[in-house]
Design a protein around this motif. Structure first.
Motif, mmCIF file in Angstrom:
data_model
loop_
_atom_site.group_PDB
_atom_site.id
_atom_site.type_symbol
_atom_site.label_atom_id
_atom_site.label_comp_id
_atom_site.label_asym_id
_atom_site.label_seq_id
_atom_site.Cartn_x
_atom_site.Cartn_y
_atom_site.Cartn_z
ATOM 1 N N ALA A 1 -36.995 36.263 30.336
ATOM 2 C CA ALA A 1 -35.547 36.353 30.514
ATOM 3 C C ALA A 1 -35.199 36.736 31.952
ATOM 4 N N ILE A 2 -36.002 37.609 32.574
ATOM 5 C CA ILE A 2 -35.768 37.997 33.977
ATOM 6 C C ILE A 2 -35.845 36.771 34.868
ATOM 7 N N ARG A 3 -36.850 35.934 34.645
ATOM 8 C CA ARG A 3 -36.985 34.724 35.466
ATOM 9 C C ARG A 3 -35.756 33.826 35.303
ATOM 10 N N THR A 4 -35.271 33.661 34.037
ATOM 11 C CA THR A 4 -34.102 32.806 33.789
ATOM 12 C C THR A 4 -32.869 33.353 34.496
ATOM 13 N N HIS A 5 -32.637 34.686 34.397
ATOM 14 C CA HIS A 5 -31.453 35.272 35.042
ATOM 15 C C HIS A 5 -31.544 35.182 36.566
ATOM 16 N N ALA A 6 -32.772 35.300 37.118
ATOM 17 C CA ALA A 6 -32.942 35.179 38.569
ATOM 18 C C ALA A 6 -32.568 33.767 39.034
ATOM 19 N N THR B 1 -30.573 31.710 37.482
ATOM 20 C CA THR B 1 -29.117 31.554 37.303
ATOM 21 C C THR B 1 -28.363 32.219 38.456
ATOM 22 N N ALA B 2 -28.874 33.374 38.920
ATOM 23 C CA ALA B 2 -28.224 34.062 40.038
ATOM 24 C C ALA B 2 -28.235 33.194 41.295
ATOM 25 N N VAL B 3 -29.331 32.455 41.502
ATOM 26 C CA VAL B 3 -29.396 31.556 42.660
ATOM 27 C C VAL B 3 -28.307 30.480 42.554
ATOM 28 N N ALA B 4 -28.140 29.947 41.331
ATOM 29 C CA ALA B 4 -27.122 28.912 41.137
ATOM 30 C C ALA B 4 -25.729 29.463 41.434
ATOM 31 N N TYR B 5 -25.439 30.678 40.933
ATOM 32 C CA TYR B 5 -24.126 31.284 41.218
ATOM 33 C C TYR B 5 -23.969 31.545 42.706
ATOM 34 N N SER B 6 -25.064 31.968 43.352
ATOM 35 C CA SER B 6 -25.003 32.238 44.786
ATOM 36 C C SER B 6 -24.652 30.969 45.567
ATOM 37 N N ASP B 7 -25.272 29.848 45.160
ATOM 38 C CA ASP B 7 -24.986 28.583 45.856
ATOM 39 C C ASP B 7 -23.501 28.217 45.726
ATOM 40 N N ARG B 8 -22.861 28.598 44.625
ATOM 41 C CA ARG B 8 -21.432 28.287 44.423
ATOM 42 C C ARG B 8 -20.524 29.366 45.029
ATOM 43 N N GLY B 9 -21.140 30.441 45.544
ATOM 44 C CA GLY B 9 -20.337 31.522 46.128
ATOM 45 C C GLY B 9 -19.728 32.439 45.079
ATOM 46 N N ASP B 10 -20.248 32.430 43.863
ATOM 47 C CA ASP B 10 -19.709 33.258 42.788
ATOM 48 C C ASP B 10 -20.420 34.616 42.801
ATOM 49 N N VAL B 11 -19.846 35.596 43.529
ATOM 50 C CA VAL B 11 -20.468 36.914 43.661
ATOM 51 C C VAL B 11 -20.513 37.633 42.311
ATOM 52 N N ALA B 12 -19.457 37.506 41.525
ATOM 53 C CA ALA B 12 -19.421 38.166 40.216
ATOM 54 C C ALA B 12 -20.548 37.658 39.326
ATOM 55 N N ARG C 1 -23.808 39.218 40.544
ATOM 56 C CA ARG C 1 -23.914 40.617 40.131
ATOM 57 C C ARG C 1 -24.209 40.727 38.619
ATOM 58 N N ARG C 2 -23.536 39.895 37.819
ATOM 59 C CA ARG C 2 -23.737 39.963 36.375
ATOM 60 C C ARG C 2 -25.179 39.668 35.994
ATOM 61 N N ASN C 3 -25.780 38.635 36.592
ATOM 62 C CA ASN C 3 -27.155 38.261 36.265
ATOM 63 C C ASN C 3 -28.152 39.293 36.786
ATOM 64 N N LEU C 4 -27.903 39.809 38.004
ATOM 65 C CA LEU C 4 -28.805 40.835 38.527
ATOM 66 C C LEU C 4 -28.722 42.121 37.704
ATOM 67 N N GLY C 5 -27.527 42.415 37.165
ATOM 68 C CA GLY C 5 -27.395 43.577 36.293
ATOM 69 C C GLY C 5 -28.204 43.413 35.020
ATOM 70 N N ARG C 6 -28.185 42.176 34.484
ATOM 71 C CA ARG C 6 -28.982 41.933 33.277
ATOM 72 C C ARG C 6 -30.483 42.066 33.570
ATOM 73 N N VAL C 7 -30.915 41.635 34.769
ATOM 74 C CA VAL C 7 -32.316 41.786 35.172
ATOM 75 C C VAL C 7 -32.697 43.273 35.171
ATOM 76 N N ALA C 8 -31.797 44.114 35.701
ATOM 77 C CA ALA C 8 -32.068 45.557 35.724
ATOM 78 C C ALA C 8 -32.220 46.115 34.310
ATOM 79 N N GLU C 9 -31.344 45.677 33.360
ATOM 80 C CA GLU C 9 -31.437 46.144 31.983
ATOM 81 C C GLU C 9 -32.776 45.758 31.352
ATOM 82 N N LEU C 10 -33.239 44.533 31.622
ATOM 83 C CA LEU C 10 -34.499 44.066 31.033
ATOM 84 C C LEU C 10 -35.695 44.839 31.592
ATOM 85 N N THR C 11 -35.629 45.198 32.892
ATOM 86 C CA THR C 11 -36.738 45.981 33.456
ATOM 87 C C THR C 11 -36.785 47.383 32.831
ATOM 88 N N VAL C 12 -35.614 47.936 32.475
ATOM 89 C CA VAL C 12 -35.589 49.233 31.786
ATOM 90 C C VAL C 12 -36.293 49.113 30.439
#
Length: 578
Positions: A379-384, A386-397, A400-411
């Motif tokens: 799941a971490i790999r998938t969210h990472a 997805t974050a790249v895709a949002y970054s390419d579109r300039g969608d900061v929110a 942040r949402r996908n990186l936050g989910r990555v943090a939850e999964l590492t916990v």
């Protein structure tokens, strides 16, 4: 931007190192549990009255009886071979006594494990078999005292099944000895290769001791071999050359080191791209807040330095004031040790059996734990990505949402590995008021992956806010053993809609923890002897698990019993109310 990319690259590599180290620790735990299971055999057999009587007698019928017993134990434990040598090194009984390659009558006095066990009491030696030509670890234990040794019992362990499991995980793993020679490996081509240069004397000694051919001891095919810590190496494993994160971790076997190669893939590139995109969007805000952050950092550093100085001063004063007490305590400990050495030796053996049972249980549930870790990693790999895709579109929110989910999964991964580490370490012998629900929570966390994969319904009922006298870690070990036994019995008999029920109730001044299932139950013919050593209902097993569990519960001042029921089995743990 370049700085952010470099920081992201280092962060990604650090994350890969952490994941690789967690994987290496899990591999080491599985290896340790596999070896601990077999190390019990020579320890128990060296004290077996039938084995001792056979060595003291020349009656061939006694040797046949012991060989039959060794044959049964080898089949149940999947040991490659079990055999007994007399004090001259000649095999008197062996598990393969019925085969054309029987060891009986063969002289193994030249083997290092025989001479080392006679002198030191025990020995472990990895080499090719002189008859089978197959590699394996020889576990040897002296029978009788050093002044009058009767012989040596030997168990040969082969690692084919463990190496197959490592290959299935897709991450090359191998174990080297103190001289850097590969012994156990998921890649057969690497066996008996070396990870460091050898002198000619070392080379000749290894070839002679381990009965190797001249083609052995070639270097490993790594452009940059991992010597210390971790490193990214490039090598071909079942395909074209690729980058791998190489880590190593020591094992419980002296001189053995486990190495793991974890695929790097696109994780580093993904993190660098994400960090650069976010850095570009936040550059302006960082410039405004830089002054405030710098000031706060300076204040934090000053406070940390002051706290560190105060702590150092406090430690110095404590050391000065307690030096005399430590000296007196050391003398007292030496006197107590002399008076209680015999009792300590017996208790150490009991604790060794309890810890070995815990590690063997850990090996049985390791596949489920690995599944629980692999799911959030995927799941971490998938969210990472997805974050790249949002970054390419300039969608900061979105980033942040996908990186936050990555943090939850590492916990979550951290919670699983913390519980695994807590379960595997040795616990104290004392008892204290504990909530049985906490022990059940830990057991469920370790076993949920395996139970869920087998569609086993785990139901918890009864009281929640109760306290009983026990040790939390050892109580969790007993619960894991009983739930694993229920799971294996239902799986072996293909029970429809398998279910395990854990109930907590109070009966007067006792707390009862019931673990029941809807499996085949226990044969009434052996229920009376179920807690006797080497009595088991499993097709493969030593019959020591329930004995050790009852001993642990008795140490709490409690009882472990089998309660009769029409369907399935019901084991009841009875503890004193705190």
């Amino acid at each position: 931007m370049a700085t952010a990319g470099e920081i992201a690259r280092r962060s990604a590599e650090a994350g890969l190192v952490r994941l690789a180290e967690a994987g290496a620790a899990l591999h080491a735990a599985v290896l340790r549990s596999e070896l601990e299971k077999y190390r019990l055999l020579p320890l128990v057999l060296s004290q077996d009255p039938a084995v001792i009587a056979m060595l003291a007698s020349s009656d061939g019928r006694e040797a046949d009886s012991v060989s039959s017993k060794l044959e049964t134990l080898a089949d149940q434990t999947r040991a490659a071979a079990i055999y007994v040598l007399d004090n001259e090194g000649v095999a008197r009984a062996a598990s393969n006594w019925r085969q054309s390659t029987s060891f009986v009558g063969s002289d193994y006095g030249f083997r290092p494990y025989f001479s080392d066990a006679i002198v030191d009491g025990s020995a472990e030696f990895f080499a090719l078999g002189t008859v089978s030509g197959r590699p394996g670890l020889y576990l040897a234990r002296r029978i009788g005292p050093a002044s009058g040794a009767l012989g040596v019992v030997v168990v040969k362990v082969e690692f084919d099944a463990l190496e197959a499991e490592w290959r299935a995980l897709g991450e090359p793993a191998f174990v080297t000895d103190a001289r850097g020679v590969v012994l156990v490996t998921s890649n057969r081509d690497w066996r008996f290769r070396r990870s460091r240069p050898l002198t000619e004397a070392e080379r000749q000694a290894i070839l002679a001791d381990q009965t190797l051919g001249g083609q052995a001891l070639a270097p490993l095919p790594f452009a940059t071999p991992p010597l210390d810590g971790s490193a990214i190496v490039r090598t071909a494993v079942d395909g074209p050359p690729a980058d791998w994160m190489a880590v190593q971790t020591p094992t419980d076997t002296p001189g053995w080191t486990l190495h793991l190669l974890s695929p790097v893939g696109g994780a580093v590139v993904t993190n660098v791209a994400s960090a650069r995109a976010v850095a570009g969007l936040l550059a302006t805000l960082l410039a405004v807040g830089a002054g405030v952050l710098l000031r706060r950092r300076q204040q934090a550093i000053a406070r940390a330095l002051a706290e560190e100085a105060a702590r150092a001063d406090l430690e110095r004063r404590i050391d000065e004031r307690t030096a005399e007490l430590r000296s007196a305590n050391s003398r007292l400990s030496q006197e107590i040790d002399e008076r209680q050495r015999a009792e300590a030796s017996r208790e150490a053996l009991r604790q060794e059996l309890v810890q070995a049972n815990k590690l063997a249980t850990l090996g049985q549930i390791a596949a489920g734990v690995a599944h629980e870790i692999n799911q959030p990693v995927a799941a971490i790999r998938t969210h990472a990505e997805t974050a790249v895709a949002y970054s390419d579109r300039g969608d900061v929110a979105g980033v942040r949402r996908n990186l936050g989910r990555v943090a939850e999964l590492t916990v979550r991964i951290g919670a699983i590995t913390d519980e695994l580490r807590t379960f595997s370490r040795k616990s104290s012998r004392g008892v204290s008021p504990v909530n049985p629900c906490e022990a059940i929570d830990g057991a469920v966390l370790l076993m949920s992956g395996g139970l869920r994969a087998a569609n086993v319904d785990l139901v918890r009922t009864g009281l929640r806010d109760v306290r009983a006298m026990a040790d939390l870690i050892r109580l969790e070990q007993v619960i894991v053993n009983l739930v694993q036994n229920a799971f294996e019995a239902m799986a072996e008999h293909a029970v429809d809609n398998p279910q395990v029920v854990i109930d907590i109730a109070r009966r007067g001044r006792r707390i009862e923890i019931s673990i029941s299932d809807n499996g085949p139950g226990v044969d009434p013919a052996i229920s009376g002897a179920l807690f006797t050593p080497f009595v088991t209902t499993k097709t493969r097993g030593l019959g020591l698990g329930l004995v050790i569990c009852r001993d642990i519960i008795a140490g709490f001042g409690g009882e472990l019993n089998l309660r009769p029921r029409e369907v399935g089995a019901d084991f009841v743990i009875s503890l004193k109310v705190a």
